[in-house]
Design an enzyme around this catalytic site. Structure first.
Site, PDB file in Angstrom:
ATOM      1  N   TRP A  33       0.831  -1.211   0.000  1.00  0.00           N
ATOM      2  CA  TRP A  33       0.000   0.000   0.000  1.00  0.00           C
ATOM      3  C   TRP A  33       0.859   1.251   0.000  1.00  0.00           C
ATOM      4  O   TRP A  33       0.538   2.235  -0.671  1.00  0.00           O
ATOM      5  CB  TRP A  33      -0.982  -0.018   1.169  1.00  0.00           C
ATOM      6  CG  TRP A  33      -1.961  -1.151   1.060  1.00  0.00           C
ATOM      7  CD1 TRP A  33      -2.099  -2.213   1.924  1.00  0.00           C
ATOM      8  CD2 TRP A  33      -2.931  -1.364   0.010  1.00  0.00           C
ATOM      9  NE1 TRP A  33      -3.083  -3.063   1.465  1.00  0.00           N
ATOM     10  CE2 TRP A  33      -3.613  -2.568   0.308  1.00  0.00           C
ATOM     11  CE3 TRP A  33      -3.280  -0.652  -1.141  1.00  0.00           C
ATOM     12  CZ2 TRP A  33      -4.629  -3.078  -0.501  1.00  0.00           C
ATOM     13  CZ3 TRP A  33      -4.294  -1.166  -1.953  1.00  0.00           C
ATOM     14  CH2 TRP A  33      -4.953  -2.352  -1.632  1.00  0.00           C
ATOM     15  N   LYS A  71     -11.861  -2.102   6.472  1.00  0.00           N
ATOM     16  CA  LYS A  71     -11.050  -3.007   7.266  1.00  0.00           C
ATOM     17  C   LYS A  71     -11.608  -3.103   8.690  1.00  0.00           C
ATOM     18  O   LYS A  71     -11.843  -4.177   9.186  1.00  0.00           O
ATOM     19  CB  LYS A  71      -9.590  -2.524   7.318  1.00  0.00           C
ATOM     20  CG  LYS A  71      -8.975  -2.259   5.949  1.00  0.00           C
ATOM     21  CD  LYS A  71      -8.812  -3.530   5.104  1.00  0.00           C
ATOM     22  CE  LYS A  71      -8.714  -3.262   3.615  1.00  0.00           C
ATOM     23  NZ  LYS A  71      -7.539  -2.550   3.182  1.00  0.00           N
ATOM     24  N   ASP A 116      -1.602   6.541   6.406  1.00  0.00           N
ATOM     25  CA  ASP A 116      -2.677   5.637   5.997  1.00  0.00           C
ATOM     26  C   ASP A 116      -2.891   4.658   7.147  1.00  0.00           C
ATOM     27  O   ASP A 116      -2.035   3.830   7.428  1.00  0.00           O
ATOM     28  CB  ASP A 116      -2.253   4.904   4.709  1.00  0.00           C
ATOM     29  CG  ASP A 116      -3.247   3.839   4.264  1.00  0.00           C
ATOM     30  OD1 ASP A 116      -4.240   3.595   4.971  1.00  0.00           O
ATOM     31  OD2 ASP A 116      -3.011   3.242   3.192  1.00  0.00           O
TER      32      ASP A 116
HETATM   33  C1  LIG Z   1      -7.063  -1.978   1.906  1.00  0.00           C
HETATM   34  C2  LIG Z   1      -6.057  -0.911   2.026  1.00  0.00           C
HETATM   35  C3  LIG Z   1      -5.983   0.149   1.097  1.00  0.00           C
HETATM   36  C4  LIG Z   1      -6.867   0.224  -0.125  1.00  0.00           C
HETATM   37  O1  LIG Z   1      -8.181   0.506   0.201  1.00  0.00           O
HETATM   38  P1  LIG Z   1      -9.255   0.727  -0.973  1.00  0.00           P
HETATM   39  O2  LIG Z   1     -10.441   1.232  -0.186  1.00  0.00           O
HETATM   40  O3  LIG Z   1      -9.492  -0.591  -1.604  1.00  0.00           O
HETATM   41  O4  LIG Z   1      -8.721   1.727  -1.901  1.00  0.00           O
HETATM   42  C5  LIG Z   1      -5.038   1.127   1.306  1.00  0.00           C
HETATM   43  N1  LIG Z   1      -4.203   1.093   2.359  1.00  0.00           N
HETATM   44  C6  LIG Z   1      -4.247   0.090   3.264  1.00  0.00           C
HETATM   45  C7  LIG Z   1      -3.306   0.104   4.417  1.00  0.00           C
HETATM   46  C8  LIG Z   1      -5.173  -0.936   3.129  1.00  0.00           C
HETATM   47  O5  LIG Z   1      -5.200  -1.933   4.027  1.00  0.00           O
END
Ligand SMILES: *Cc1c(COP(=O)(O)O)cnc(C)c1O
Length: 361
Positions: free
Chosen positions: A101, A195, A171
């Site tokens: 990511w 998540k 993030d």
């Molecule tokens: C799942 C995830 C993403 C991507 O999320 P989307 O909503 O599918 O764009 C980005 N960063 C992390 C850390 C993730 O676990």
């Protein structure tokens, strides 16, 4: 009705209380005669839903008044572009690459300016968090970027990088609301909600107000300008109404559970059940260094791809779903977010112990 223990990395398990409440309100939301899915986002009823959601999130994280909360579409990945577009005044930023990511965010930022890799753990398949105490951060960098919990590899920062005064952008998709966090240490905290919070397709941004300006890169779409969204309280266009409603319910659930200190303790206890087993096991082993272990995502392997596949198949048959590791890592991964009960992790460990007995040569 029968529910499984769902160890999916995302979209992921949600609290049953929340799902039941949503089911009860599906046909008639509190006397409105319609579902939240069917109502105007400009209605008074909906206004209460979105305002309550924001207030409860602010309470949970102690978000200071000089930070805006935005509920946005496009998931976390859309922010990989939105962040440089809004923040790259000098067209330069530092990225710490600790997994897929962070790598994707880094690649995206390169389309808008000079993105510099400050540190990486790619040399050991992202199995650790690099030392971030003295990075080569230069004065002209607009921000420093991290992915705080690495969903795929199962690592988490236990201390934040020394950003040498630069704004930290993080993030937190897969550790959002799993424990308390000090929002004032960040310029932007953001995460996709699928998540640990709600249904997929939405991202929550928490942004310090001075970072929300009209001074964005030329060509930045109106929808991706933080100022557009902030000026309109996330209602510039039709927001992800139903997602916000479900997230709001999860925030209330977290408050009822006792808040994020309590969740942290629960999550630590839960993760310990699995990590303690892995540390003792003669068949299974964890894949990341102990100091950097995530409380949310726990990858593990047997070292034998056929045996891993057998484990995934047999665990599924036993009601333990989605334990297959990410396609780039292989092996297994148990995601044990807020809504995963301790009983689920205990059942997993019981199953692993039994599998070990039968399969250890
Ligand atoms: C799942 C995830 C993403 C991507 O999320 P989307 O909503 O599918 O764009 C980005 N960063 C992390 C850390 C993730 O676990």
């Amino acid at each position: 009705m029968s529910r499984v223990y769902n160890f999916s990395a995302g979209p992921a398990v949600l609290p049953e209380e929340v799902l039941k409440e949503a089911a009860d309100e599906m046909m008639d939301y509190r006397g409105c005669g319609m579902s939240v899915m069917e109502m105007s986002h400009r209605s008074k009823v909906y206004d209460d839903i979105i305002k309550d959601a924001e207030k409860d999130l602010r309470d949970l994280l102690n978000i200071p008044d000089n930070y805006k909360v935005l509920f946005l579409q496009g998931g976390a990945s859309q922010q990989f572009a939105a962040i440089p577009m809004n923040l790259m005044k000098n067209k330069k930023a530092g990225y710490i690459v600790t997994g897929q990511w962070a790598k994707k965010a880094f690649a995206e930022a390169k389309m808008y300016g000079e993105a510099v890799e400050l540190a990486s753990s790619a040399d050991k398949t992202f199995s650790y968090i690099p030392d971030c105490s003295n990075l080569a951060i230069t004065d002209d960098m607009d921000y420093v970027y991290i992915c705080e919990n690495n969903t795929i590899y199962g690592t988490k920062y236990k201390t934040l990088p020394n950003t040498k005064g630069k704004d930290l952008v993080s993030d937190v998709s897969s550790c959002f609301l799993s424990e308390p966090m000090d929002v004032t240490k960040y310029g932007i905290v953001y995460g996709g909600v699928q998540k640990n919070i709600g249904p997929a397709g939405m991202v929550i941004d928490i942004i310090r107000e001075d970072l929300i300006t009209d001074d964005v890169l030329p060509g930045t779409p109106t929808m991706l300008k933080f100022k557009t969204q902030a000026d309109n309280d996330s209602l510039y266009n039709t927001p992800p109404c139903y997602n916000i409603y479900i997230c709001g319910k999860v925030f209330k659930w977290l408050k009822n559970m006792g808040g994020l200190e309590v969740m942290k303790q629960r999550n630590e206890e839960k993760a310990a059940v699995l990590y303690n087993f892995l540390d003792e096991s003669k068949l299974f082993k964890g894949t990341v260094v102990k100091e950097d272990r995530s409380l949310m995502n726990v990858p593990f392997v047997t070292g034998d791809a056929d045996l891993d596949a057998k484990f995934v198949a047999e665990s599924k048959a036993a009601g333990l779903e989605n334990l297959k590791g990410h396609r780039t890592v292989g092996g297994m991964r148990a995601s044990i977010y807020n809504a995963m009960p301790k009983a689920g992790v205990e059942k997993l460990v019981e199953f692993m112990a039994d599998f070990e007995k039968k399969n250890l040569k």
